[in-house]
Design an enzyme around this catalytic site. Structure first.
Site, PDB file in Angstrom:
ATOM      1  N   ASP A  14       0.368  -0.847  -0.444  1.00 43.07           N
ATOM      2  CA  ASP A  14      -0.023   0.019  -0.072  1.00 43.07           C
ATOM      3  C   ASP A  14       0.482   1.623   0.255  1.00 43.07           C
ATOM      4  OD1 ASP A  14      -2.354   1.354   0.031  1.00 43.07           O
ATOM      5  OD2 ASP A  14      -3.122   0.200   1.607  1.00 43.07           O
TER       6      ASP A  14
ATOM      7  N   ASP B 114     -10.301   3.137  -3.334  1.00 37.93           N
ATOM      8  CA  ASP B 114     -10.783   2.277  -3.149  1.00 37.93           C
ATOM      9  C   ASP B 114     -12.706   2.170  -3.485  1.00 37.93           C
ATOM     10  OD1 ASP B 114      -8.203   2.296  -1.178  1.00 37.93           O
ATOM     11  OD2 ASP B 114      -9.527   2.077   0.449  1.00 37.93           O
TER      12      ASP B 114
HETATM   13  C1  GLA Z   1      -6.294   1.146   1.668  1.00 37.54           C
HETATM   14  C2  GLA Z   1      -6.110   0.183   0.206  1.00 37.54           C
HETATM   15  C3  GLA Z   1      -7.386  -0.656   0.970  1.00 37.54           C
HETATM   16  C4  GLA Z   1      -6.895  -1.513   1.764  1.00 37.54           C
HETATM   17  C5  GLA Z   1      -6.708  -0.374   3.483  1.00 37.54           C
HETATM   18  C6  GLA Z   1      -6.316  -0.733   4.663  1.00 37.54           C
HETATM   19  O1  GLA Z   1      -7.205   2.187   1.614  1.00 37.54           O
HETATM   20  O2  GLA Z   1      -6.187   0.903  -0.738  1.00 37.54           O
HETATM   21  O3  GLA Z   1      -7.597  -0.964  -0.326  1.00 37.54           O
HETATM   22  O4  GLA Z   1      -5.424  -2.755   2.086  1.00 37.54           O
HETATM   23  O5  GLA Z   1      -5.726   0.197   2.910  1.00 37.54           O
HETATM   24  O6  GLA Z   1      -5.842  -0.193   5.338  1.00 37.54           O
END
Ligand code: GLA
Length: 392
Positions: free
Chosen positions: A146, A201
């Protein structure tokens, strides 16, 4: 002598790089804990999910990775080794990985290129090589990496560093780049990772945008329209994980979601509770005909061919001179179509009148390309068609 050693090293690196390249010839398929469980995960849940994936037919349908997202990690020890939360993962990650492997599945884990993960757990910044060695020792097969708390880090350099660390650790591990499309990874990530997130997301909703940037299914599809050419065998655009079976989308909306992820050659990473699924959810997630569109060896991402108001027609070339068409009704009212599918697209794809047209949700042949396709598509639904060439 040195020349010999150097050539050996070059050959070794080459074969290792090749091993990594071959990890994602088709889009990865699996499950990830985040969409359903967030931080509320533990080893029991993960084991039960692995059991369920085997029992409910998902493994047979091609799903293989069980990926533990954020919050498994709690701290580092005095030597800098990353530590799993002992309350939630008392048996440790190696033992959990072994369990997953015994089921014939693969083990995925999550970290972050910055100093902390998005849930403020320790990130891998400054510990890339050490973490990669730890993952390799635990038997990890997939790393979702990430982009929170990255400060002034450069994205390409940060992901390259982790790729090199994984190479060095020597175990083939799929690298899933998760920088949300902010620095256009489709332009630079092909030789670094196997998949790269292209958007913010996903949120559990068909047609909406969240104030902090989360996107619904339709919004993600829209953002995918212009970047399909960058995706292909070995390196895939990743429009984020599935929200199928998470209780908000209707069945027809779930069909749009799954059909279009397949059309886009997206990684199919389920994000629901596999231990508790309706028959309909299982049917959607294991629809072999739709999965075959996703996993087609050509790996060409769909092109938005036409858009008339709320109706869109997407098109995807497949192996054996076959094609898929996905006709989406974005509105919540039924729309009738009377569509000629004989066409020439992008000067290289010719569809004549020699194709049989199959509906991949009803699993029935509904005509040929000699005549127009006449149908009514309910609101928020799709007609997903495979055109099968009769000229083999
Ligand atoms: C980010 C990622 C998500 C998830 C969260 C976890 O937002 O894009 O897919 O992994 O972090 O904290």
């Amino acid at each position: 002598m040195w020349r010999f050693v150097i050539s050996l090293l070059v050959i070794f690196n080459f074969t290792l790089a090749q091993k990594f390249e071959e990890l994602a010839k088709t889009p990865p398929m699996g499950w990830n804990s985040w969409n359903k469980f967030g931080c509320d995960i533990n080893e029991q849940i993960i084991k039960e999910i692995a059991d369920a994936m085997v029992k409910n037919g998902m493994k047979k349908a091609g799903y293989e990775y069980i990926v533990i997202d954020d919050c498994w990690q709690i701290d580092r020890d005095e030597d800098g080794n990353i530590l799993a939360d002992p309350d939630r993962f008392p048996s440790g990650m190696k033992s959990l990985g072994d369990y997953i492997h015994r089921k014939g599945l693969k083990f995925g884990i999550y970290s972050d290129a910055g100093t902390m993960t998005c849930q403020r757990r320790p990130g891998s910044r400054g510990y890339e090589f050490q973490d990669a060695r730890t993952y390799a020792a635990w038997g990890v097969d997939y790393l979702k990496y990430d982009w929170c708390y990255h400060g002034t880090q450069n994205s390409e350099a940060s992901y390259t560093l982790m790729r090199d660390a994984l190479y060095k650790a020597g175990r083939p591990i799929v690298l899933s780049i998760c920088e949300w499309g902010t620095t256009k990874p489709w332009l630079w990530a092909k030789d670094i990772g196997h998949l790269w997130r292209t958007t913010e997301d996903i949120i559990n909703c068909f047609d909406c945008i969240n104030y902090w940037g989360g996107l619904g299914v339709l919004q993600i599809i829209d953002q995918s329209a212009e970047i399909g050419d960058y995706s292909g065998p070995g390196g895939w655009n990743d429009p984020d994980m599935l929200e199928i079976g998470n209780g908000v989308l209707t069945l027809s909306e779930e069909r749009v979601h799954f059909s279009m992820w397949a059309m886009l050659s997206a990684p199919l990473i389920a994000g629901n509770d596999l231990r508790d699924m309706s028959k309909e959810t299982i049917e959607i997630l294991t629809n072999r005909d739709v999965i075959a569109i996703d996993q087609d060896a050509l790996g060409i991402s769909a092109i938005r061919w036409m858009k008339y108001g709320d109706l869109e027609i997407w098109f995807k070339p497949l192996t054996d001179n076959n094609y898929a068409f996905c006709i989406i009704n974005r509105s919540n009212q039924p729309i009738s179509i009377n569509q000629d599918l004989k066409t020439k697209i992008k000067k290289k794809y010719f569809i004549d009148d020699s194709y049989t047209v199959r509906d991949l949700w009803t699993h029935k042949n509904i005509g040929t390309t000699k005549e127009n396709i006449v149908a009514t598509i309910p609101g928020h639904d799709v007609l997903l068609l495979k055109l099968v060439s009769n000229k083999k």
